[in-house]
Design an enzyme around this catalytic site. Structure first.
Site, PDB file in Angstrom:
ATOM      1  N   ASP A 133       0.814  -1.215   0.000  1.00  0.00           N
ATOM      2  CA  ASP A 133       0.000   0.000   0.000  1.00  0.00           C
ATOM      3  C   ASP A 133       0.847   1.265   0.000  1.00  0.00           C
ATOM      4  OD1 ASP A 133      -2.141  -1.743   0.143  1.00  0.00           O
ATOM      5  OD2 ASP A 133      -3.239  -0.506   1.559  1.00  0.00           O
TER       6      ASP A 133
ATOM      7  N   CYS B   7       1.010  -8.314   4.955  1.00  0.00           N
ATOM      8  CA  CYS B   7       0.626  -6.917   4.763  1.00  0.00           C
ATOM      9  C   CYS B   7      -0.871  -6.725   4.526  1.00  0.00           C
ATOM     10  CB  CYS B   7       1.486  -6.290   3.677  1.00  0.00           C
ATOM     11  SG  CYS B   7       3.174  -5.993   4.265  1.00  0.00           S
ATOM     12  N   ASP B   8      -1.223  -5.469   4.242  1.00  0.00           N
ATOM     13  CA  ASP B   8      -2.557  -4.936   4.476  1.00  0.00           C
ATOM     14  C   ASP B   8      -3.726  -5.786   3.972  1.00  0.00           C
ATOM     15  OD1 ASP B   8      -0.815  -2.941   5.206  1.00  0.00           O
ATOM     16  OD2 ASP B   8      -2.068  -1.333   4.458  1.00  0.00           O
ATOM     17  N   LYS B   9      -3.802  -6.056   2.673  1.00  0.00           N
ATOM     18  CA  LYS B   9      -4.962  -6.763   2.124  1.00  0.00           C
ATOM     19  C   LYS B   9      -4.745  -8.260   2.069  1.00  0.00           C
ATOM     20  CE  LYS B   9      -6.320  -2.729   1.783  1.00  0.00           C
ATOM     21  NZ  LYS B   9      -5.001  -2.240   2.184  1.00  0.00           N
TER      22      LYS B   9
ATOM     23  N   CYS C 170       5.272  -2.498   8.168  1.00  0.00           N
ATOM     24  CA  CYS C 170       5.680  -1.192   8.704  1.00  0.00           C
ATOM     25  C   CYS C 170       5.370  -1.077  10.194  1.00  0.00           C
ATOM     26  CB  CYS C 170       5.033  -0.078   7.907  1.00  0.00           C
ATOM     27  SG  CYS C 170       5.550  -0.068   6.177  1.00  0.00           S
TER      28      CYS C 170
ATOM     29  N   GLU D  85      -6.624   4.583  -0.420  1.00  0.00           N
ATOM     30  CA  GLU D  85      -6.177   4.961   0.915  1.00  0.00           C
ATOM     31  C   GLU D  85      -5.450   6.292   0.839  1.00  0.00           C
ATOM     32  OE1 GLU D  85      -4.834   1.727   3.773  1.00  0.00           O
ATOM     33  OE2 GLU D  85      -2.932   2.661   3.236  1.00  0.00           O
TER      34      GLU D  85
ATOM     35  N   SER E 115      -5.010   5.102   5.814  1.00  0.00           N
ATOM     36  CA  SER E 115      -4.020   4.178   6.355  1.00  0.00           C
ATOM     37  C   SER E 115      -4.163   4.108   7.866  1.00  0.00           C
ATOM     38  CB  SER E 115      -2.616   4.678   6.003  1.00  0.00           C
ATOM     39  OG  SER E 115      -1.642   4.079   6.809  1.00  0.00           O
TER      40      SER E 115
END
Length: 551
Positions: free
Chosen positions: A78, A119-121, A192, A442, A468
Site C-alpha cells: 500500500d 501486509c494490508d490486504k 511497517c 487509501e 491508512s
C-alpha cells in the site's frame, strides 16, 4: 483424509503419477498434504523475507509427519501504491487473494493449510479464504519491521517519512533532513512498524484465535519469528489430526474479542472494513453498531505509532497481545472460554501472559481514554455511518465545525495542501469509495501532508474513501452511502458548514432541507471510463459499511 480424493484407489493412478512428477515419494503422498499459501514477493518489504518463513513452516510440517506443498499468491504494498492510480487496485486485491487461495485449496483437495502472509490486504484476503474453505489451518505472519532511528536516537517509521514531505513543503525541513528520514525510516524486512493496517490485522488474527500467540508482535528479523513459523507448521498437523476447523474457532464471541482488542490497541480504521468481510465468510454478521458499542465500553490502553513514538517491537517487549488480553479479561471485557489454533483456550494463554511495561500496556483502571480507538459517526452527512480513529485525534479537534472545501478526487486536494492553498476548514474528498474510486483508495499521502504542514489542529478531512492505519488527526473515512451510491457527500458544495462531534458520534451537513432537495434534482454524477478488473469490481462491490464485500 480429504486428499484421498486425489491419491487413493486404482482410478487415481494418474493423479499419483503427477504428484510423483513433483518429486514426491509414495511415503510423502501417503501423509496429509498440507498447503503452504506463501505471499512472498520482491516488491513488498513486509513480504521480501516470507520465503524464509515459509521454509520454517514446511520444516514444522515435516517434523510433525505431514507433506508440505507450497503455492504463491499476489500482494500489494500500500505504501508504494499510495497517491497514484495503483491505489485503486489495493482493496480489489483482497478479493482476488481470497478467490485464488480458495481455488488452489479446492482444486487440489489439501488436508490443511498454513497461510504465510504479512501486509494490508493479504491478511484479510487469506483469512476470508480460510473461513470460506473451512479446512484445518491457521495464519502465520512475517512479523513487524523494526522502527528506524535518527542519528540522535529518536525512533522513526514510514509515517515520519510521509509527514516529512509535508514538513519539507512547509519549509520546516530541508532536503538533507528529509533524505535522512527516507534512508532510515524503513530499516528492513517486515510490515511497517506502527499500529498500521498490517500490524493491526496480524494482532487481531491472534486475538481472533486463528494465529499463534506472538503472531502480531514478534519482530520479523528475529529467530523467535522463525521458531514461531515452525510451531505453526507443527500445529496445523494437530489441527488436521483433530479435525479442528476455522469456523469452530472464529465464532461471534471470538470476533467480539477481536473487536475489543482492536479498540484497546487503537488499531487501523481498515479493520472496520476487513473484520465484517472475514466474518461474512463464516456466516456471521458484524455491523458498525457492534464496533461502536464495543468501543464505548473498551478503554484504549495502548498508543502505538501514529498515536505516539512507540512501535510494535515495544508492544512485543511489554507483553504483546496476550498481555493486552490479560488486562482486558481482568475487567471482564473478553470471553475467555474460547478455543484457539494453539490448542489452548484464551484463558490459558492469558494466564501465562505478563505485562512487563505498564507505560506501553496501560492499566484498564488508568487508560489513555475510557473509550476505544475507533468511533462510528452518523448524521445527515453519513446516514449509514463513517469511521474515525479517535485515539489519534487531539482533544481540541474532537468537536469541530468548518467550511467545506470540496474535491472530486484525492489528487487536486493533495495539490492544494502541498501548495498552501488550504489553511482551515473541512476538506471533502468524494468519489473515492469502493464503487466510485473504484477500489476505495487509501489517503495516507494527504493525511501525512496535512500533519506535516501542521494543519491537524485547523483542518479536518472527510471522505468516502479510506485511510491508512498510519493516519492521525481528525480524518473521517468510509462515509456511507458513498457519493457514487447517491450519498449526501455527493451534494456538498464549497462553503457549506460541516459539524463534526466525535464524542457524540455525529457528522452533519448544516444545509437547509429545501436546498438539499434542490441539489438532488440538479445532481449529475461524474462518469469514469473503467476497464478490466476495476470495471468488474465497481459493478459488484457493496458499500464500505458492509465491509466493501462483493455481491
Amino acid at each position: 483424509m480429504r486428499s484421498d480424493n486425489i491419491k487413493k484407489g486404482v482410478e487415481r493412478a494418474g493423479h499419483r503419477s503427477l504428484l510423483k512428477a513433483l518429486g514426491l515419494t509414495d511415503e510423502e503422498i501417503a501423509r496429509p498434504l498440507i498447503a503452504v499459501a506463501n505471499s512472498a514477493n520482491e516488491i513488498v518489504p513486509g513480504h521480501i523475507h516470507l520465503n524464509n518463513i515459509s521454509s520454517a513452516v514446511k520444516a514444522g510440517i515435516r517434523m510433525a509427519g505431514g507433506t508440505p506443498i507450497e503455492f504463491g499468491t499476489i500482494g500489494v504494498c500500500d505504501g508504494i501504491a499510495m497517491g497514484h492510480r495503483g491505489m485503486n487496485y489495493s482493496l480489489v486485491s483482497r478479493e482476488t487473494i481470497a478467490d485464488s487461495v480458495e481455488i488452489m485449496l479446492e482444486a487440489h483437495q489439501f488436508d490443511g493449510v498454513v497461510m504465510v502472509t504479512n501486509c494490508d490486504k493479504i491478511i484479510p484476503g487469506m483469512l476470508m479464504a480460510l473461513l470460506r474453505v473451512n479446512i484445518p489451518g491457521l495464519i502465520i505472519s512475517g512479523g513487524p519491521m523494526l522502527c528506524g532511528h535518527l542519528p540522535n536516537g529518536e525512533p522513526i517509521d514510514l509515517i515520519s517519512v510521509f509527514e516529512g514531505v509535508g514538513r519539507a513543503g512547509k519549509g520546516d525541513m530541508d532536503k538533507e533532513a528529509l533524505k535522512v528520514l527516507e534512508d532510515e525510516g524503513c530499516p528492513g524486512a517486515g510490515s511497517c512498524s506502527g499500529m498500521f493496517t498490517a500490524n493491526s490485522m496480524n494482532c487481531l488474527s491472534e486475538a481472533l484465535g486463528l494465529a499463534l500467540p506472538g503472531n502480531g508482535t514478534i519482530p520479523a528479523v528475529t529467530a523467535k519469528r522463525i521458531r514461531l513459523a515452525k510451531k505453526a507448521g507443527m500445529r496445523v498437523m494437530e489441527l488436521v489430526k483433530q479435525d479442528i476447523k476455522p469456523r469452530g474457532i472464529a465464532t461471534l464471541d471470538a470476533f467480539k474479542n477481536a473487536i475489543t482488542v482492536d479498540m484497546a490497541i487503537g488499531a487501523s480504521t481498515n479493520t472496520v472494513l476487513h473484520l465484517p468481510a472475514i466474518a461474512r465468510e463464516a456466516g456471521i454478521k458484524i455491523d458498525l453498531d457492534l464496533f461502536d458499542s464495543i468501543s464505548r465500553s473498551t478503554p484504549n490502553i495502548c498508543k502505538i505509532s501514529p498515536a505516539s513514538n512507540q512501535h510494535i517491537q515495544d508492544l512485543d517487549a511489554a507483553g504483546g497481545i496476550p498481555g493486552v488480553m490479560k488486562e482486558l479479561a481482568g475487567k471482564g471485557l473478553l470471553k475467555t472460554d474460547l478455543a484457539t489454533v494453539s490448542g489452548k483456550k484464551v484463558k490459558e494463554i492469558i494466564d501465562g501472559a505478563r505485562i512487563w511495561n505498564s507505560d506501553i500496556i496501560k492499566s484498564a483502571e488508568s487508560p489513555y481514554s475510557e473509550e476505544g480507538g475507533i468511533a462510528i459517526l452518523r448524521g445527515s452527512l453519513a446516514p449509514d455511518g463513517a469511521v474515525v480513529k479517535q485515539s489519534a485525534v487531539s482533544p481540541s479537534m474532537m468537536k469541530f465545525s468548518g467550511e467545506a472545501i470540496v474535491f472530486d478526487s484525492e489528487e487536486p486536494a493533495m495539490e492544494a495542501v502541498i501548495n498552501d492553498r488550504i489553511k482551515k476548514g473541512v476538506i471533502v474528498i468524494r468519489y473515492e469509495g469502493p464503487k466510485g474510486g473504484p477500489g476505495m483508495r487509501e489517503g495516507l499521502s494527504i493525511t501525512s501532508a496535512i500533519a506535516g504542514k501542521r494543519l491537524e489542529e485547523k483542518v479536518a478531512l472527510l471522505t468516502d474513501g479510506r485511510f491508512s492505519g498510519g493516519t492521525r488527526g481528525p480524518c473521517i473515512g468510509h462515509v456511507s452511502p458513498e457519493a457514487a451510491d447517491g450519498g449526501p457527500i455527493g451534494l456538498v458544495k464549497d462553503g457549506d458548514i460541516i459539524e463534526i462531534d466525535i464524542k457524540n458520534r455525529r457528522l452533519d451537513l448544516k444545509v437547509d432541507k429545501s436546498e438539499i432537495e434542490k441539489r438532488e434534482k440538479e445532481y449529475k454524477m461524474p462518469q469514469k471510463k473503467l476497464e478490466g478488473v476495476l470495471s468488474r469490481y465497481a459493478r459488484m462491490v457493496k458499500s464500505a459499511n458492509t465491509g466493501a464485500v462483493l455481491e
